[in-house]
Design a protein around this motif. Structure first.
Motif, mmCIF file in Angstrom:
data_model
loop_
_atom_site.group_PDB
_atom_site.id
_atom_site.type_symbol
_atom_site.label_atom_id
_atom_site.label_comp_id
_atom_site.label_asym_id
_atom_site.label_seq_id
_atom_site.Cartn_x
_atom_site.Cartn_y
_atom_site.Cartn_z
ATOM 1 N N ASN A 30 53.983 -10.571 -75.141
ATOM 2 C CA ASN A 30 54.525 -11.348 -76.248
ATOM 3 C C ASN A 30 55.868 -10.767 -76.663
ATOM 4 N N SER A 31 56.648 -11.567 -77.333
ATOM 5 C CA SER A 31 58.024 -11.196 -77.656
ATOM 6 C C SER A 31 58.128 -10.035 -78.631
ATOM 7 N N GLU A 32 57.061 -9.768 -79.382
ATOM 8 C CA GLU A 32 57.091 -8.653 -80.321
ATOM 9 C C GLU A 32 57.071 -7.303 -79.612
ATOM 10 N N ILE A 93 61.694 -3.189 -72.160
ATOM 11 C CA ILE A 93 60.288 -2.903 -72.452
ATOM 12 C C ILE A 93 60.142 -1.384 -72.487
ATOM 13 N N PRO A 94 59.475 -0.831 -73.494
ATOM 14 C CA PRO A 94 59.265 0.619 -73.497
ATOM 15 C C PRO A 94 58.539 1.070 -72.228
ATOM 16 N N LYS A 95 59.046 2.142 -71.601
ATOM 17 C CA LYS A 95 58.419 2.656 -70.375
ATOM 18 C C LYS A 95 56.960 3.027 -70.603
ATOM 19 N N LYS A 96 56.647 3.467 -71.807
ATOM 20 C CA LYS A 96 55.252 3.813 -72.122
ATOM 21 C C LYS A 96 54.347 2.600 -71.905
ATOM 22 N N LEU A 97 54.804 1.424 -72.330
ATOM 23 C CA LEU A 97 54.018 0.201 -72.158
ATOM 24 C C LEU A 97 53.924 -0.199 -70.685
ATOM 25 N N GLU A 147 54.887 -13.443 -87.568
ATOM 26 C CA GLU A 147 55.887 -12.444 -87.926
ATOM 27 C C GLU A 147 57.310 -12.960 -87.772
ATOM 28 N N ALA A 148 57.512 -13.872 -86.834
ATOM 29 C CA ALA A 148 58.862 -14.350 -86.542
ATOM 30 C C ALA A 148 58.791 -15.631 -85.719
ATOM 31 N N THR A 149 59.907 -16.327 -85.684
ATOM 32 C CA THR A 149 60.068 -17.465 -84.791
ATOM 33 C C THR A 149 61.047 -17.028 -83.712
ATOM 34 N N PHE A 150 60.700 -17.297 -82.466
ATOM 35 C CA PHE A 150 61.569 -16.956 -81.352
ATOM 36 C C PHE A 150 62.239 -18.229 -80.859
ATOM 37 N N LEU A 151 63.549 -18.193 -80.872
ATOM 38 C CA LEU A 151 64.364 -19.331 -80.480
ATOM 39 C C LEU A 151 64.964 -19.019 -79.113
ATOM 40 N N THR A 152 64.746 -19.917 -78.162
ATOM 41 C CA THR A 152 65.345 -19.772 -76.841
ATOM 42 C C THR A 152 66.159 -21.034 -76.567
ATOM 43 N N LEU A 153 67.444 -20.844 -76.329
ATOM 44 C CA LEU A 153 68.338 -21.946 -76.008
ATOM 45 C C LEU A 153 68.562 -21.925 -74.505
ATOM 46 N N VAL A 154 68.196 -23.021 -73.849
ATOM 47 C CA VAL A 154 68.225 -23.088 -72.391
ATOM 48 C C VAL A 154 69.201 -24.174 -71.951
ATOM 49 N N GLU A 155 69.994 -23.849 -70.943
ATOM 50 C CA GLU A 155 70.862 -24.837 -70.303
ATOM 51 C C GLU A 155 70.394 -24.991 -68.853
ATOM 52 N N ARG A 156 71.092 -25.774 -68.090
ATOM 53 C CA ARG A 156 70.710 -26.064 -66.698
ATOM 54 C C ARG A 156 70.485 -24.799 -65.862
ATOM 55 N N ASN A 157 71.317 -23.771 -66.052
ATOM 56 C CA ASN A 157 71.238 -22.554 -65.234
ATOM 57 C C ASN A 157 70.311 -21.487 -65.784
ATOM 58 N N GLU A 163 66.798 -15.495 -79.603
ATOM 59 C CA GLU A 163 66.937 -14.894 -80.930
ATOM 60 C C GLU A 163 65.591 -14.803 -81.615
ATOM 61 N N ARG A 164 65.437 -13.781 -82.427
ATOM 62 C CA ARG A 164 64.251 -13.597 -83.264
ATOM 63 C C ARG A 164 64.668 -13.923 -84.687
ATOM 64 N N ILE A 165 63.964 -14.861 -85.313
ATOM 65 C CA ILE A 165 64.250 -15.268 -86.683
ATOM 66 C C ILE A 165 63.032 -14.893 -87.522
ATOM 67 N N SER A 166 63.232 -14.140 -88.577
ATOM 68 C CA SER A 166 62.113 -13.731 -89.427
ATOM 69 C C SER A 166 61.411 -14.957 -89.987
ATOM 70 N N SER A 167 60.089 -14.904 -90.013
ATOM 71 C CA SER A 167 59.300 -16.016 -90.549
ATOM 72 C C SER A 167 59.251 -15.941 -92.067
ATOM 73 N N ILE A 168 59.216 -17.110 -92.677
ATOM 74 C CA ILE A 168 59.086 -17.157 -94.121
ATOM 75 C C ILE A 168 57.709 -17.672 -94.534
ATOM 76 N N ARG A 169 56.913 -18.055 -93.543
ATOM 77 C CA ARG A 169 55.539 -18.476 -93.811
ATOM 78 C C ARG A 169 54.713 -18.261 -92.555
ATOM 79 N N GLU A 170 53.399 -18.270 -92.687
ATOM 80 C CA GLU A 170 52.535 -18.096 -91.537
ATOM 81 C C GLU A 170 52.243 -19.454 -90.909
ATOM 82 N N TYR A 171 52.093 -19.436 -89.550
ATOM 83 C CA TYR A 171 51.784 -20.649 -88.819
ATOM 84 C C TYR A 171 50.395 -20.522 -88.230
#
Length: 174
Positions: A30-32, A93-97, A147-157, A163-171
């Motif tokens: 997961n992104s966290e 990614i932390p090497k420990k993980l 904890e956050a919303t993860f935004l991924t902007l994708v183009e053809r390539n 980006e990680r955007i802090s959450s203001i409410r739980e989903y």
């Protein structure tokens, strides 16, 4: 997993219960659990040269020393106003993980093929739509987490921005 022996036994039991016969595995984190940052590097560097450049650069601008991370770069096609720079997305990614994951799979008799994370893994689900994008068309992928919303902007390539955007409410996670 904090205990590779227990986790490997759980994997083996699950594979046996579900009648899964395989010798290889890929892991999606997961992104966290990872660090993502857009960075600018000299334009004339290939990806492998850019990795060496980062490893030898005294000005890393990262909160964790690179010696404690396993990382990769994704080259983006963002057009910079500075023609001498090229943008990359650094994923670390932390090497420990990664060591714990590797140990767990080795104990389970599985060959680790890939460690990925959900922002990139989810873009693979959109491959048909992605390759049909025209210039200046994008896909916005939002992953709502408590904890956050993860935004991924994708183009053809591929991805342009993660980006990680802090959450203001739980989903809800139903």
């Amino acid at each position: 997993p904090n205990d590779p022996e227990k986790m490997s036994k759980l994997l083996l039991d699950l594979m046996d219960e579900e009648n899964i016969n395989t010798k290889s595995a890929s892991v999606v984190l997961n992104s966290e659990s990872i660090f993502i940052k857009n960075i600018s590097l000299p334009k004339d560097l290939s990806k492998s040269q850019a990795i060496k450049y980062i490893m030898n650069s005294p000005n890393q601008q990262l909160p964790i020393p690179l010696s404690q991370l396993d990382f990769d770069l994704i080259e983006t096609s963002i057009k910079k106003s500075n023609k001498l720079k090229k943008d990359f997305i650094l994923i670390a990614i932390p090497k420990k993980l990664t060591n714990i994951i590797s140990d767990t799979l080795e104990l389970a008799g599985l060959d680790l093929k890939l460690i990925d994370f959900n922002c990139i893994s989810n873009t693979r689900l959109l491959y048909k739509e992605q390759v049909n994008l025209k210039a200046n068309e994008y896909i916005l992928l939002l992953e709502f987490r408590n904890e956050a919303t993860f935004l991924t902007l994708v183009e053809r390539n591929g991805p342009l921005l993660i980006e990680r955007i802090s959450s203001i409410r739980e989903y809800p996670h139903n």
